[in-house]
Design an enzyme around this catalytic site. Structure first.
Site, PDB file in Angstrom:
ATOM      1  N   THR A 154       0.232  -6.374   0.153  1.00 47.65           N
ATOM      2  CA  THR A 154       1.563  -4.898   0.365  1.00 47.65           C
ATOM      3  C   THR A 154       2.634  -6.299   0.951  1.00 47.65           C
ATOM      4  OG1 THR A 154      -0.182  -4.005   1.232  1.00 47.65           O
ATOM      5  CG2 THR A 154       1.909  -4.002   2.369  1.00 47.65           C
ATOM      6  N   SER A 184      -4.007   4.582   1.676  1.00 45.56           N
ATOM      7  CA  SER A 184      -3.931   3.091   2.290  1.00 45.56           C
ATOM      8  C   SER A 184      -3.429   3.430   4.166  1.00 45.56           C
ATOM      9  CB  SER A 184      -2.191   2.306   1.535  1.00 45.56           C
ATOM     10  OG  SER A 184      -2.188   1.361   2.181  1.00 45.56           O
ATOM     11  N   ASP A 185      -4.075   2.288   4.080  1.00 47.55           N
ATOM     12  CA  ASP A 185      -3.426   2.250   5.694  1.00 47.55           C
ATOM     13  C   ASP A 185      -2.230   1.876   6.304  1.00 47.55           C
ATOM     14  OD1 ASP A 185      -3.996  -0.819   4.042  1.00 47.55           O
ATOM     15  OD2 ASP A 185      -3.069  -1.004   7.106  1.00 47.55           O
ATOM     16  N   THR A 203      -1.203  -6.325   6.909  1.00 43.66           N
ATOM     17  CA  THR A 203      -1.426  -6.191   5.166  1.00 43.66           C
ATOM     18  C   THR A 203      -3.730  -6.631   4.889  1.00 43.66           C
ATOM     19  OG1 THR A 203      -2.097  -7.352   3.019  1.00 43.66           O
ATOM     20  CG2 THR A 203      -0.893  -8.807   4.947  1.00 43.66           C
ATOM     21  N   GLY A 204      -4.243  -6.388   3.998  1.00 44.92           N
ATOM     22  CA  GLY A 204      -5.187  -6.353   4.021  1.00 44.92           C
ATOM     23  C   GLY A 204      -5.844  -5.277   3.396  1.00 44.92           C
TER      24      GLY A 204
HETATM   25  N1  ASP Z   1      -2.957  -2.814   3.051  1.00 47.85           N
HETATM   26  C1  ASP Z   1      -3.207  -2.243   1.356  1.00 47.85           C
HETATM   27  C2  ASP Z   1      -4.059  -1.109   1.197  1.00 47.85           C
HETATM   28  O1  ASP Z   1      -5.177  -1.462   1.351  1.00 47.85           O
HETATM   29  C3  ASP Z   1      -3.472  -3.273   0.555  1.00 47.85           C
HETATM   30  C4  ASP Z   1      -2.768  -4.913   0.694  1.00 47.85           C
HETATM   31  O2  ASP Z   1      -1.950  -4.753   2.104  1.00 47.85           O
HETATM   32  O3  ASP Z   1      -2.354  -5.887  -0.070  1.00 47.85           O
HETATM   33  O4  ASP Z   1      -3.730   0.133   0.346  1.00 47.85           O
END
Ligand code: ASP
Length: 280
Positions: A154, A184-185, A203-204
Site C-alpha cells: 500500500t 481493506s483497512d 500498511t500491512g
Molecule cells: N493494508 C492493505 C490491505 O490489507 C494491504 C497493504 O497494506 O499492503 O488491504
C-alpha cells in the site's frame, strides 16, 4: 512543514535488490516533489498529490500495479482524512480508475463520504473519472502463479503544512487474492486517521490493522497527551498477542515524524526540506 510517505511492505515477489533500490529511489523522488508542493499547498492537497504520484508508479501496490483479487479482478481502496475539518472520505473496492485517492478527494465535498463497490465506481464515472485498467503484466503473472497472496505494498502520506494543519491519505490494491467483497483497512479510520494533533497512515494486513485499530489508537493516544513514540509503542504492543502485521507513518502537531513496523520491512521516506530519511 513536514512530510512522510510510505510504499508499503516489500512483497515476496519483488524483494530483489534491484526492486528495493528502485522503490527507495522512487520514494525519495516523490517525497521531494511532494515537499515542494507542500510549500504552496495545504496538508490536505499535498497528501492527495503525494498518494497520486505513488498510485501512478507501478512499483507500488496502489493505483497502477495493484494486486489482483481471487476472481481475477482488481478492486482498490483509498481514503483521506483532513485533520483540520475532521472529515474522512474514502472509496472501497473501486474498479477501473487510475487514481482512487482522487475519487476519495471528490467525496470530501458530499454528505455520503465513504462509498463501496459498484456505488464507488459509478460515482467516479459520474464525476468524469475515465475507465482505466491499473493492471500490469507482473501482477497478472503473480496472480496466475498464485503468488499474490504474499504481497503487500500500500502507499500513504502524512503532511503537516505551514499553517500547522495535518492530513493523511492512504491507497491500496489490497492484499492480493482476496475473496471479492473483502474490505481493506486502508479506507477505514484504523488504517488512515488524522486530527489537529496527529496524522497516521498504515500498511500491512488489513484485518490485523483493524483488530488493533492502529491509526485511530495512535492518534487518540497522542491527542490525550502521550508522546508519539510512546503512542506507537503501546499501539504496536497491542498487535503482539495475535502477531499482527502492520506498519505506520505519522506526524504530530509539533512536527515529530515517526514510523514503526511490526515485521521488517516497510519502505518509507520522510523529508523536511533539508534531510531525507529513507529506509526499507
Ligand atoms: N493494508 C492493505 C490491505 O490489507 C494491504 C497493504 O497494506 O499492503 O488491504
Amino acid at each position: 512543514m513536514k512530510l512522510i510517505i510510505h510504499g508499503g511492505f516489500f512483497s515476496e515477489s519483488s524483494t530483489s535488490a534491484e526492486t528495493k533500490l528502485a522503490k527507495q529511489d522512487a520514494l525519495r523522488h516523490i517525497a521531494a516533489k511532494a515537499y515542494d508542493y507542500l510549500k504552496t499547498h495545504s496538508a490536505l492537497e499535498t497528501v492527495v498529490y503525494a498518494v497520486e504520484l505513488l498510485e501512478d508508479d507501478a512499483l507500488f501496490n496502489a493505483g497502477i500495479g495493484s494486486q489482483i483479487q481471487s476472481d481475477g479482478v482488481i478492486r482498490m481502496s483509498a481514503s483521506i482524512m483532513d485533520g483540520r475539518t475532521l472529515k474522512f472520505s474514502g472509496v472501497i473496492n473501486i474498479e477501473n480508475v487510475k487514481n482512487p485517492v482522487r475519487v476519495a478527494e471528490r467525496l470530501l465535498a458530499v454528505d455520503d463520504r465513504v462509498l463501496g463497490g459498484e456505488g464507488a465506481t459509478r460515482f467516479a464515472r459520474q464525476q468524469g473519472f475515465a475507465e482505466f485498467s491499473t493492471e500490469i503484466p507482473q501482477r497478472r503473472r503473480e496472480y496466475e502463479a498464485k503468488l499474490a497472496a504474499t504481497g503487500t505494498g500500500t502507499v500513504g502520506c502524512v503532511a503537516l503544512d505551514a499553517q500547522g494543519h495535518i492530513a493523511a491519505a492512504t491507497s491500496t490494491g489490497g492484499k492480493g487474492f482476496e475473496i471479492p467483497g473483502r474490505i481493506s483497512d486502508s479506507a477505514t479510520t484504523a488504517g488512515n486517521y488524522a486530527n489537529a494533533h496527529c496524522g497516521v497512515s498504515c500498511t500491512g494486513v488489513g484485518e490485523d490493522i483493524v483488530s488493533a485499530a492502529v491509526a485511530t489508537k495512535i492518534v487518540t493516544r497522542v491527542t490525550d497527551g502521550q508522546p508519539i513514540a510512546e503512542a506507537f509503542r503501546r499501539s504496536f504492543d497491542e498487535l503482539k498477542p495475535f502477531d499482527g502485521f502492520a506498519g505506520a507513518i505519522a506526524i504530530d502537531k509539533h512536527g515529530n515524524v515517526y514510523h514503526q513496523d511490526s515485521h521488517p520491512s516497510m519502505v518509507f521516506a520522510s523529508f523536511d526540506g533539508v534531510a531525507f530519511e529513507v529506509f526499507n
